[in-house]
Enzyme design. Sequence first.
Site, PDB file in Angstrom:
ATOM      1  N   ARG A 126       0.862  -1.176   0.000  1.00  0.00           N
ATOM      2  CA  ARG A 126       0.000   0.000   0.000  1.00  0.00           C
ATOM      3  C   ARG A 126       0.904   1.232   0.000  1.00  0.00           C
ATOM      4  O   ARG A 126       2.121   1.109   0.092  1.00  0.00           O
ATOM      5  CB  ARG A 126      -0.935  -0.007   1.207  1.00  0.00           C
ATOM      6  CG  ARG A 126      -0.228   0.067   2.537  1.00  0.00           C
ATOM      7  CD  ARG A 126      -1.236  -0.152   3.655  1.00  0.00           C
ATOM      8  NE  ARG A 126      -0.807   0.467   4.893  1.00  0.00           N
ATOM      9  CZ  ARG A 126      -1.400   0.263   6.061  1.00  0.00           C
ATOM     10  NH1 ARG A 126      -2.446  -0.516   6.150  1.00  0.00           N
ATOM     11  NH2 ARG A 126      -0.962   0.847   7.149  1.00  0.00           N
ATOM     12  N   ASN A 164      -5.540   7.400   4.271  1.00  0.00           N
ATOM     13  CA  ASN A 164      -5.241   6.654   5.491  1.00  0.00           C
ATOM     14  C   ASN A 164      -3.808   6.923   5.904  1.00  0.00           C
ATOM     15  O   ASN A 164      -2.880   6.737   5.127  1.00  0.00           O
ATOM     16  CB  ASN A 164      -5.398   5.144   5.247  1.00  0.00           C
ATOM     17  CG  ASN A 164      -5.264   4.355   6.540  1.00  0.00           C
ATOM     18  OD1 ASN A 164      -6.136   4.422   7.397  1.00  0.00           O
ATOM     19  ND2 ASN A 164      -4.179   3.617   6.682  1.00  0.00           N
ATOM     20  N   GLU A 165      -3.660   7.413   7.116  1.00  0.00           N
ATOM     21  CA  GLU A 165      -2.329   7.555   7.723  1.00  0.00           C
ATOM     22  C   GLU A 165      -1.300   8.159   6.767  1.00  0.00           C
ATOM     23  O   GLU A 165      -0.337   7.501   6.341  1.00  0.00           O
ATOM     24  CB  GLU A 165      -1.830   6.199   8.208  1.00  0.00           C
ATOM     25  CG  GLU A 165      -2.692   5.615   9.298  1.00  0.00           C
ATOM     26  CD  GLU A 165      -2.077   4.386   9.943  1.00  0.00           C
ATOM     27  OE1 GLU A 165      -1.267   3.714   9.295  1.00  0.00           O
ATOM     28  OE2 GLU A 165      -2.423   4.105  11.104  1.00  0.00           O
ATOM     29  N   GLU A 319      -8.547   4.258  15.290  1.00  0.00           N
ATOM     30  CA  GLU A 319      -8.134   2.851  15.156  1.00  0.00           C
ATOM     31  C   GLU A 319      -7.409   2.430  16.426  1.00  0.00           C
ATOM     32  O   GLU A 319      -6.572   3.186  16.957  1.00  0.00           O
ATOM     33  CB  GLU A 319      -7.127   2.683  14.006  1.00  0.00           C
ATOM     34  CG  GLU A 319      -7.706   2.621  12.638  1.00  0.00           C
ATOM     35  CD  GLU A 319      -6.620   2.324  11.594  1.00  0.00           C
ATOM     36  OE1 GLU A 319      -5.622   1.653  11.929  1.00  0.00           O
ATOM     37  OE2 GLU A 319      -6.768   2.779  10.454  1.00  0.00           O
ATOM     38  N   GLU A 367      -2.289  -8.504   6.511  1.00  0.00           N
ATOM     39  CA  GLU A 367      -2.618  -8.311   7.928  1.00  0.00           C
ATOM     40  C   GLU A 367      -3.621  -9.348   8.429  1.00  0.00           C
ATOM     41  O   GLU A 367      -4.427  -9.061   9.307  1.00  0.00           O
ATOM     42  CB  GLU A 367      -3.127  -6.887   8.145  1.00  0.00           C
ATOM     43  CG  GLU A 367      -2.028  -5.883   7.899  1.00  0.00           C
ATOM     44  CD  GLU A 367      -2.372  -4.470   8.320  1.00  0.00           C
ATOM     45  OE1 GLU A 367      -1.470  -3.767   8.796  1.00  0.00           O
ATOM     46  OE2 GLU A 367      -3.535  -4.064   8.153  1.00  0.00           O
ATOM     47  N   PHE A 369      -3.375 -11.769  10.334  1.00  0.00           N
ATOM     48  CA  PHE A 369      -3.321 -12.150  11.750  1.00  0.00           C
ATOM     49  C   PHE A 369      -3.430 -10.940  12.685  1.00  0.00           C
ATOM     50  O   PHE A 369      -3.426 -11.105  13.899  1.00  0.00           O
ATOM     51  CB  PHE A 369      -2.052 -12.958  12.049  1.00  0.00           C
ATOM     52  CG  PHE A 369      -2.112 -14.333  11.434  1.00  0.00           C
ATOM     53  CD1 PHE A 369      -3.007 -15.287  11.903  1.00  0.00           C
ATOM     54  CD2 PHE A 369      -1.302 -14.665  10.358  1.00  0.00           C
ATOM     55  CE1 PHE A 369      -3.097 -16.548  11.329  1.00  0.00           C
ATOM     56  CE2 PHE A 369      -1.376 -15.928   9.770  1.00  0.00           C
ATOM     57  CZ  PHE A 369      -2.279 -16.873  10.252  1.00  0.00           C
ATOM     58  N   HIS A 370      -3.497  -9.752  12.104  1.00  0.00           N
ATOM     59  CA  HIS A 370      -3.728  -8.601  12.982  1.00  0.00           C
ATOM     60  C   HIS A 370      -5.113  -8.753  13.596  1.00  0.00           C
ATOM     61  O   HIS A 370      -6.044  -9.228  12.952  1.00  0.00           O
ATOM     62  CB  HIS A 370      -3.649  -7.306  12.169  1.00  0.00           C
ATOM     63  CG  HIS A 370      -3.691  -6.083  13.036  1.00  0.00           C
ATOM     64  ND1 HIS A 370      -4.869  -5.552  13.485  1.00  0.00           N
ATOM     65  CD2 HIS A 370      -2.706  -5.313  13.541  1.00  0.00           C
ATOM     66  CE1 HIS A 370      -4.600  -4.489  14.237  1.00  0.00           C
ATOM     67  NE2 HIS A 370      -3.292  -4.335  14.282  1.00  0.00           N
TER      68      HIS A 370
HETATM   69  C1  GAL Z   1      -2.968   1.100  10.984  1.00  0.00           C
HETATM   70  C2  GAL Z   1      -3.526   1.194   9.590  1.00  0.00           C
HETATM   71  C3  GAL Z   1      -4.430   0.037   9.304  1.00  0.00           C
HETATM   72  C4  GAL Z   1      -3.784  -1.247   9.714  1.00  0.00           C
HETATM   73  C5  GAL Z   1      -3.403  -1.187  11.139  1.00  0.00           C
HETATM   74  C6  GAL Z   1      -2.788  -2.469  11.610  1.00  0.00           C
HETATM   75  O1  GAL Z   1      -1.857   1.885  11.203  1.00  0.00           O
HETATM   76  O2  GAL Z   1      -4.224   2.385   9.381  1.00  0.00           O
HETATM   77  O3  GAL Z   1      -4.741   0.043   7.944  1.00  0.00           O
HETATM   78  O4  GAL Z   1      -2.662  -1.456   8.916  1.00  0.00           O
HETATM   79  O5  GAL Z   1      -2.486  -0.154  11.308  1.00  0.00           O
HETATM   80  O6  GAL Z   1      -1.938  -2.316  12.687  1.00  0.00           O
END
Ligand code: GAL
Length: 598
Positions: A126, A164-165, A319, A367, A369-370
Amino acid sequence: MLTQQTVNVAYDRAIDGRGLPAGLCYGGDYNPEQWPESVWQEDMALMRTAGVNLVTVGVFAWSSLQPRPDVFELDWLARVLDLLHAHGIGAVLATPTASPPPWFSRLHPDALPMTADGVRLIHGSRDTYCPSAPAYLAAARTICATLVARFRDHPALAMWHVHNEYGAVCHCPHSTAAFRTWLRDRYRTLDALNDAWTTAFWGQGYGDWDEIETPRATRYLANPGQDLDFRRFCSDALLAAYVQQRDLIRAATPDVPVTTNFVFGPWVPVDHARWAKEVDIVAIDDYPSEAGPGADDQTAFAGDLARGWARGRPWLLMESAPNLIHTPGRMHAKEPGRLAVHSLAHVARGSRGVMFFQWRQPRGGAERFHSAVVTHAGADTRVFREVVALGERLRTTVPAVPRHPTAIVFDAHSWWALQGPGLPTAVDYLAEVRAAHKALGAADVVFPGEPVDAYRTVVVPALFLLDDAYAEVLRRHVLRGGTLVVSYLSGVCDAYARVRLGGYPGALRDVLGIRVEEFQPLAAPVELGFPAAAVPETGMFWSERIHLRGAVAEATYLGGSWKGLPAITRHGRAWYLSTRLGPEAYARTMAHIVNTER
Ligand code: GAL
C-alpha cells in the site's frame, strides 16, 4: 500529584455536523469488500449486539471502486451504506487514495515512489504513490469527487475520512522538483539557503536551485539542515494532497466533518500539530509498540497528545487493536482486559469514542493475523465478549475532556532534527517526552509557537530546536510566575539545526541562569547528591558541565568528570535537568518541583 479539571464538552457543529452519534462513537474499520454479501447480514447483527454505531468504510477499496481507469463500481458501497443505515449505524466514508490500484501504477510508472537509494517501489503493498506526482493527485481527485457525487446525500454519511495515515516519503524526480519549489518559497535566495544549511561545510555551496536534491543516499553524513527541511517539505506535500480532497468534499457537504487518521511514529514526516488545524476533528490510530505496563504509559501519552493536537477539543480514537498488534517483524498481544483499559483511558483523555481496526479479521492479505473484533474463530470469543461489554459501558459513559495545570512541550521538528545526521548522541526524542509524561502521570501537551498562559508548569524535554520567539514565550512564562522544567539537549539549535553559540542551552541560558560548557555522554550511571530527594538518585546516559549564572545547584554530580558540579539547577522557578533520571526518581523530582512551586 496533579490536580485535574474535567470539563463537559459542548460539541460544536463542525464536529457533530450531520451525523456523528450523539454520545460516544463505537465501531471500527469495516471492509465488506473482502467478504461475500452473505456475510454482511451477520456483520450487521453482530454490530447491533456489540453496540456499534459508527464504522469506517472504503479505506483501501480503490481497486474495488474503480477497477479500471474508466470503470467505476459504486453500487456495492451503496448497498453497504444502505444496510448500515437500516441498522442505525453511521458511516465514516473514506477516500481510498492510500492504495492506488495496479492499473494506476502501470499507466503512471512515474507516480510510483522512489526510496532514498533511488529504488522505484512497485504496487503490491500500500502507499505506493508519490504525493507530488501530478498523475497521482489527479487520480485522487477523481476518485474522491466520484464518491462525493454519489454519496453526498446518503443518510448514513456521518463523516469523511480522507486517505489513510498520511506518511509516505518519496525521492523521485517529481518530489525533487517540488522540494526545490518549496525551498525557493522558504528561502527566496540561494544565499539564504546556503547560510541556513551551512553549506560552506564540506563544500556543499549551491549555485543553482536545480543542483539541490532530496537527501538521497550519499557517501557519508548528509547535511542536517537539508535533512530537516526535507521532512518539513514531506509534511507540507502530504498536507497539500489532503487539502485538495478536503476542499472538494467540503464544497459539496459543508455540514459533514472531514478528517484523516493521524499515525504516529519515528518514520512519519508529518507535523500533526500543524495538520490538526486542517481537520474538523483530530483522529488518531493508536498501536502501542509494547505489551504490559509500557503499553499503558504509551496509551496515556497518546491520548494526552491527541487532546493537545485537538487544542483541548474532543478528538477520536479512530483505530486501535482489540488484541494482536503488528510491530516491525513481530506481533504482540494485548492481555485480556486491556482492550477496555486502553479504550477507556482514551475516552478519559477526551476521545469522542472508541474505534477498532478492524471489524472482521481477513482470511488473507498481509494483515490476516492482525487482531479484529470478529476473529478467525468467529464471534464466540473472549475478544468479542470484551467488545460487547465495553459497548454496554460506553453507552452510559459521559464524554468529557480533561484539562491539566501542567503542559509538556512536544515538537515534531525537534524530533526530526534528533533523528538527523551528526548528533552529539543517539537520543530517542519520543522516549524523552514519554519519560517526562510518565513522571507527571498526566499532562496537557502544547506545541512551540503557541502560548502557555493557561499553565502553571511547563515541561520542556529535549527541545533540540528553539527559535527566539518561543524562547521568549518560555521566558515570559517564568516572569509571570510560572514554573519551567527544561531537560538536557533543549535549546541547543535554532530552527535550521544550527548550534546557538555562547554555551548551551542557547536561547534559554538567561532564563535558566546557567551556561553549559560541555556535553559528556555517561558510560556508567553517576550518583547525584540531591538533598531534596529522600533517597539517593542516579544520573544516567548524559551529563553536562554547568556553570551557574544566577541559578543554584539543587543536585550535584557525586562522581564522574563533573564531580562536585551542578546536575540539577534552579533559577527562581526555572529548573534544569542535565542528566537522565530513572522513572521513580524523575517522578519524585517532578513532584518535588510541582510541590515547591505551589
Ligand atoms: C494502521 C492502519 C491500518 C492497519 C493497522 C494495523 O496503522 O491504518 O490500515 O494497517 O495499522 O496495525
